[in-house]
Enzyme design. Structure first.
Site, PDB file in Angstrom:
ATOM      1  N   LYS A 111       0.814  -1.225   0.000  1.00 47.66           N
ATOM      2  CA  LYS A 111       0.000   0.000   0.000  1.00 47.66           C
ATOM      3  C   LYS A 111       0.844   1.270   0.000  1.00 47.66           C
ATOM      4  CE  LYS A 111      -4.201  -2.059   1.677  1.00 47.66           C
ATOM      5  NZ  LYS A 111      -4.725  -2.706   2.892  1.00 47.66           N
ATOM      6  N   LYS A 194      -8.179 -14.983 -13.518  1.00 43.11           N
ATOM      7  CA  LYS A 194      -8.956 -14.528 -12.360  1.00 43.11           C
ATOM      8  C   LYS A 194      -9.863 -13.362 -12.723  1.00 43.11           C
ATOM      9  CE  LYS A 194      -8.366 -13.133  -7.588  1.00 43.11           C
ATOM     10  NZ  LYS A 194      -7.950 -11.791  -7.206  1.00 43.11           N
ATOM     11  N   LYS A 197     -11.995  -7.090  -9.927  1.00 46.17           N
ATOM     12  CA  LYS A 197     -12.352  -5.707 -10.194  1.00 46.17           C
ATOM     13  C   LYS A 197     -11.124  -4.884 -10.574  1.00 46.17           C
ATOM     14  CE  LYS A 197     -13.366  -3.340  -6.374  1.00 46.17           C
ATOM     15  NZ  LYS A 197     -12.645  -2.052  -6.408  1.00 46.17           N
TER      16      LYS A 197
END
Ligand code: TRP
Length: 332
Positions: A111, A194, A197
């Site tokens: 992140k 896969k 989103k």
């Protein structure tokens, strides 16, 4: 009966991969175990949504989970921020969570790479909040994907550390819940294995997609450059189309196209047309439910209130015990 708990990200719409991967299993589990499903809206603040985004996202996730079959009577379905006990446990657990171990966490490193201008303390302590989510109900089984396994391991670390520090066996260790053979992996439409989103535009079919959007996405799905060649193994994009057919189409239809592939008469345009119609047939009842539930503010209010009440009852019990174990005593 186990206590099963799962946190749901409050971003984005549900897609077929979510449906077959997790939700269908949640729906089954809710009648077999003591289930807590919650929408992790405190966690979503680590990326700083606007106030309207925050509410709208939570609302949409709630609507779609209900439409997909989560029964708010059978399971405890709640919104994380409706249960303030979680934040108190989070604070208490933070006292025994160390900077070094939090900084070493893979998702934290990932992140800070992705949002270098917003390395807030919430990102660093994300695993502690997640541990609080789990431990507040003393859950033992947590159905999560591979990407969450390290977080779960940290939750076990914090539970064990608490137990050791206070010479208690109060917190059970939470483990990943595997859906064993039930787990269906849904491929993406872009040739990747896969559906996700974040994998790129057009990769995923959302439960709320209308028929025109579904047709457009499926017709644009990646296929091979050339025609099928007898005896050659299927390429990934073609196998993906067949795997999608396996979940939404009839056995006859699947066999028809497998046969056409074998004798090399297959036309992928035809196969995709059929696949799109089968996906539409499968998702239409869900899309209609999403639209209906989405209009019903009263129902959503009742569901959220019932979830909050059930979750807070369990959370308050744990928090009371924890405060006592730590040594807080009231003067009045
Ligand atoms: N971190 C999880 C995710 O990104 C969401 C989550 C928050 C969660 N708290 C949890 C999952 C507790 C399981 C248990 O998907």
């Amino acid at each position: 009966m186990e206590t099963v708990l799962s946190g749901i990200r409050s971003t984005g719409h549900l897609h077929l991969g979510n449906y077959f991967g997790a939700i269908r299993n949640f729906v089954k589990m809710q009648h077999q175990h003591h289930c807590y499903f919650f929408i992790a809206d405190y966690h979503s603040l680590t990326t700083h949504p606007t106030p309207s985004d925050l509410h709208q996202n939570v609302r949409q996730v709630l609507v779609e989970y209900l439409a997909a079959g989560i029964d708010p009577e059978a399971a405890t379905l709640y919104i994380q921020s409706d249960v303030p006990e979680v934040t108190e446990l989070f604070l208490l657990l933070n006292m025994n969570a160390y900077k070094g171990e939090l900084e070493r966490c893979t998702s934290f490193k990932e992140k800070i790479r992705r949002q270098p201008d917003n390395v807030n303390a919430g990102l660093l302590t994300y695993p502690v909040l997640m541990a609080a989510d789990i431990l507040i109900h003393r859950a033992t089984k947590v159905p999560v994907g591979k990407d969450q396994e390290q977080h779960l391991e940290m939750a076990r670390t914090f539970a064990n550390r608490f137990n050791r520090l206070y010479k208690t066996g109060y917190f059970p260790q939470p483990f990943a819940y595997n859906f064993d053979s039930e787990l269906l992996k849904i491929p993406g439409l872009d040739g990747s294995t896969k559906m996700g989103k974040s994998e790129g535009e057009g990769n995923a079919i959302f439960l709320a997609d209308d028929p025109a959007t579904i047709r457009k996405k499926v017709m644009r799905a990646t296929t091979d450059a050339g025609p099928a060649v007898a005896g050659q193994p299927m390429t990934q994009p073609i196998e993906n189309l067949f795997n999608l057919m396996r979940v939404v189409s009839s056995e006859d239809m699947l066999q028809h196209f497998l046969q056409a592939y074998e004798d090399t008469s297959i036309r992928y345009g035809d196969m995709k047309k059929q696949l799109a119609e089968d996906i539409i047939a499968f998702t239409t009842p869900l899309r209609e439910k999403i639209a209906d539930i989405g209009k019903d503010n009263n129902y959503l209010g009742r569901v959220a209130r019932m979830g909050a009440e059930k979750a807070r009852e369990s959370a308050a019990k744990t928090l009371g015990d924890v405060r006592e174990i730590i040594g807080f005593k009231s003067f009045y």
